[in-house]
Design a protein around this motif. Structure first.
Motif, PDB file in Angstrom:
ATOM      1  N   LEU A 107       0.838  -1.197   0.000  1.00 22.99           N
ATOM      2  CA  LEU A 107       0.000   0.000   0.000  1.00 22.99           C
ATOM      3  C   LEU A 107       0.875   1.249   0.000  1.00 22.99           C
ATOM      4  CD1 LEU A 107      -2.712   1.473   0.146  1.00 22.99           C
ATOM      5  CD2 LEU A 107      -2.628   1.175   2.633  1.00 22.99           C
ATOM      6  N   CYS A 108       1.909   1.263   0.819  1.00 23.23           N
ATOM      7  CA  CYS A 108       2.824   2.411   0.859  1.00 23.23           C
ATOM      8  C   CYS A 108       3.522   2.599  -0.484  1.00 23.23           C
ATOM      9  CB  CYS A 108       3.856   2.232   1.969  1.00 23.23           C
ATOM     10  SG  CYS A 108       3.143   2.255   3.617  1.00 23.23           S
ATOM     11  N   LEU A 145     -13.193   0.437  -3.068  1.00 24.38           N
ATOM     12  CA  LEU A 145     -12.100   0.346  -4.035  1.00 24.38           C
ATOM     13  C   LEU A 145     -12.470   0.995  -5.366  1.00 24.38           C
ATOM     14  CD1 LEU A 145     -10.624  -3.200  -3.361  1.00 24.38           C
ATOM     15  CD2 LEU A 145      -9.886  -0.993  -2.507  1.00 24.38           C
ATOM     16  N   LEU A 146     -13.735   0.900  -5.770  1.00 23.41           N
ATOM     17  CA  LEU A 146     -14.174   1.597  -6.974  1.00 23.41           C
ATOM     18  C   LEU A 146     -14.039   3.108  -6.799  1.00 23.41           C
ATOM     19  CD1 LEU A 146     -17.331  -0.434  -8.037  1.00 23.41           C
ATOM     20  CD2 LEU A 146     -15.235  -0.144  -9.353  1.00 23.41           C
ATOM     21  N   ALA A 147     -14.451   3.598  -5.642  1.00 21.97           N
ATOM     22  CA  ALA A 147     -14.327   5.036  -5.368  1.00 21.97           C
ATOM     23  C   ALA A 147     -12.859   5.447  -5.308  1.00 21.97           C
ATOM     24  CB  ALA A 147     -15.031   5.380  -4.061  1.00 21.97           C
ATOM     25  N   THR A 148     -12.021   4.606  -4.718  1.00 21.98           N
ATOM     26  CA  THR A 148     -10.590   4.888  -4.643  1.00 21.98           C
ATOM     27  C   THR A 148      -9.982   4.951  -6.035  1.00 21.98           C
ATOM     28  OG1 THR A 148     -10.449   3.806  -2.486  1.00 21.98           O
ATOM     29  CG2 THR A 148      -8.386   4.093  -3.696  1.00 21.98           C
ATOM     30  N   LEU A 149     -10.318   3.993  -6.878  1.00 20.19           N
ATOM     31  CA  LEU A 149      -9.808   3.974  -8.246  1.00 20.19           C
ATOM     32  C   LEU A 149     -10.279   5.208  -9.021  1.00 20.19           C
ATOM     33  CD1 LEU A 149      -8.249   2.502 -10.472  1.00 20.19           C
ATOM     34  CD2 LEU A 149     -10.344   1.265 -10.991  1.00 20.19           C
ATOM     35  N   ALA A 150     -11.545   5.571  -8.871  1.00 16.32           N
ATOM     36  CA  ALA A 150     -12.066   6.763  -9.559  1.00 16.32           C
ATOM     37  C   ALA A 150     -11.351   8.018  -9.080  1.00 16.32           C
ATOM     38  CB  ALA A 150     -13.572   6.880  -9.338  1.00 16.32           C
ATOM     39  N   CYS A 151     -11.053   8.099  -7.794  1.00 16.89           N
ATOM     40  CA  CYS A 151     -10.321   9.256  -7.261  1.00 16.89           C
ATOM     41  C   CYS A 151      -8.895   9.304  -7.795  1.00 16.89           C
ATOM     42  CB  CYS A 151     -10.303   9.222  -5.736  1.00 16.89           C
ATOM     43  SG  CYS A 151     -11.881   9.630  -5.001  1.00 16.89           S
ATOM     44  N   ILE A 152      -8.225   8.169  -7.834  1.00 18.73           N
ATOM     45  CA  ILE A 152      -6.858   8.124  -8.358  1.00 18.73           C
ATOM     46  C   ILE A 152      -6.838   8.591  -9.811  1.00 18.73           C
ATOM     47  CG2 ILE A 152      -4.988   6.564  -9.042  1.00 18.73           C
ATOM     48  CD1 ILE A 152      -5.668   4.925  -6.496  1.00 18.73           C
ATOM     49  N   ILE A 153      -7.786   8.120 -10.598  1.00 23.66           N
ATOM     50  CA  ILE A 153      -7.856   8.518 -12.004  1.00 23.66           C
ATOM     51  C   ILE A 153      -8.110  10.016 -12.119  1.00 23.66           C
ATOM     52  CG2 ILE A 153      -9.288   8.307 -14.078  1.00 23.66           C
ATOM     53  CD1 ILE A 153      -9.521   5.297 -13.372  1.00 23.66           C
ATOM     54  N   SER A 154      -8.994  10.547 -11.281  1.00 19.98           N
ATOM     55  CA  SER A 154      -9.309  11.976 -11.346  1.00 19.98           C
ATOM     56  C   SER A 154      -8.175  12.843 -10.812  1.00 19.98           C
ATOM     57  CB  SER A 154     -10.596  12.265 -10.574  1.00 19.98           C
ATOM     58  OG  SER A 154     -11.686  11.651 -11.213  1.00 19.98           O
ATOM     59  N   GLU A 203      -5.777  -0.923 -10.885  1.00 22.06           N
ATOM     60  CA  GLU A 203      -6.794  -1.891 -10.466  1.00 22.06           C
ATOM     61  C   GLU A 203      -6.177  -3.155  -9.868  1.00 22.06           C
ATOM     62  OE1 GLU A 203     -10.964  -3.604 -12.159  1.00 22.06           O
ATOM     63  OE2 GLU A 203      -9.229  -3.808 -13.473  1.00 22.06           O
ATOM     64  N   ALA A 204      -5.208  -3.740 -10.539  1.00 26.42           N
ATOM     65  CA  ALA A 204      -4.589  -4.980 -10.047  1.00 26.42           C
ATOM     66  C   ALA A 204      -3.926  -4.793  -8.673  1.00 26.42           C
ATOM     67  CB  ALA A 204      -3.593  -5.515 -11.073  1.00 26.42           C
ATOM     68  N   PRO A 205      -3.148  -3.715  -8.460  1.00 33.97           N
ATOM     69  CA  PRO A 205      -2.572  -3.537  -7.121  1.00 33.97           C
ATOM     70  C   PRO A 205      -3.623  -3.334  -6.026  1.00 33.97           C
ATOM     71  CG  PRO A 205      -1.373  -2.208  -8.697  1.00 33.97           C
ATOM     72  CD  PRO A 205      -2.569  -2.760  -9.407  1.00 33.97           C
ATOM     73  N   LEU A 206      -4.711  -2.612  -6.337  1.00 38.43           N
ATOM     74  CA  LEU A 206      -5.762  -2.427  -5.331  1.00 38.43           C
ATOM     75  C   LEU A 206      -6.365  -3.774  -4.929  1.00 38.43           C
ATOM     76  CD1 LEU A 206      -7.573   0.788  -6.601  1.00 38.43           C
ATOM     77  CD2 LEU A 206      -6.273   0.528  -4.478  1.00 38.43           C
TER      78      LEU A 206
END
Length: 167
Positions: free
Chosen positions: A62-63, A107-116, A155-158
């Motif tokens: 994660l780090c 995780l979907l929200a996290t991925l969307a935030c990372i992309i944004s 996505e894969a690391p999450l």
């Protein structure tokens, strides 16, 4: 994981208590008790609106993942600056549909935030069945390569870091 009905989010309660003590900038018994009270009552009142955060399976990964995301943000800033300051013909904007393996809403929200957060891309929506993420890319000359990169880099690391089951 055992959860107590009277303490729905113990980690959040401790975080709120710590934030209260930092905001007041005083370490006294009164402020500590008030911080503990606020840390207890706020999650209790908001528990219907808080989503479940899956347990971190690999904290070191994660780090490293967070460092990778910060690095990607810096690199994307430079790339977007070069694109914006250059000729408009170099831009290849596109809406891209990314099929999702992740089902967990956190995780979907996290991925969307990372992309944004990464300049040049913004998540624009999620289909009602949560199987496809729509995003807009400022520069997408190869859509298949962009989709493969997002799935590989984020996505894969999450899925590996957090305890959740993919589809």
């Amino acid at each position: 994981m055992t959860r107590f009905a009277w303490l729905p989010h113990p980690g959040l309660s401790l975080l709120l208590t710590g934030v209260w003590l930092l905001l007041t900038n005083q370490l006294s018994l009164g402020h500590l008790l008030l911080g503990l009270f606020l840390g207890w009552v706020i999650p209790l009142l908001l528990r219907r609106y808080l989503i479940f955060v899956p347990r971190v399976r690999k904290p070191l990964k994660l780090c490293l993942f967070l460092l990778k995301v910060f690095w990607d943000i810096v690199v994307a800033n430079l790339h977007v600056a070069r694109l914006v300051l250059g000729p408009k013909e170099r831009l290849n904007p596109a809406f891209v549909e990314v099929p999702m393996v992740i089902e967990d809403e956190f995780l979907l929200a996290t991925l969307a935030c990372i992309i944004s957060l990464t300049p040049g891309t913004v998540s624009a929506g999620l289909t009602p069945d949560r199987k496809t993420l729509l995003l807009h890319a400022l520069d997408a000359p190869d859509i298949k390569a962009l989709v493969a990169e997002l799935k590989h880099r984020y996505e894969a690391p999450l899925l590996e870091i957090f305890e959740c089951s993919p589809t």
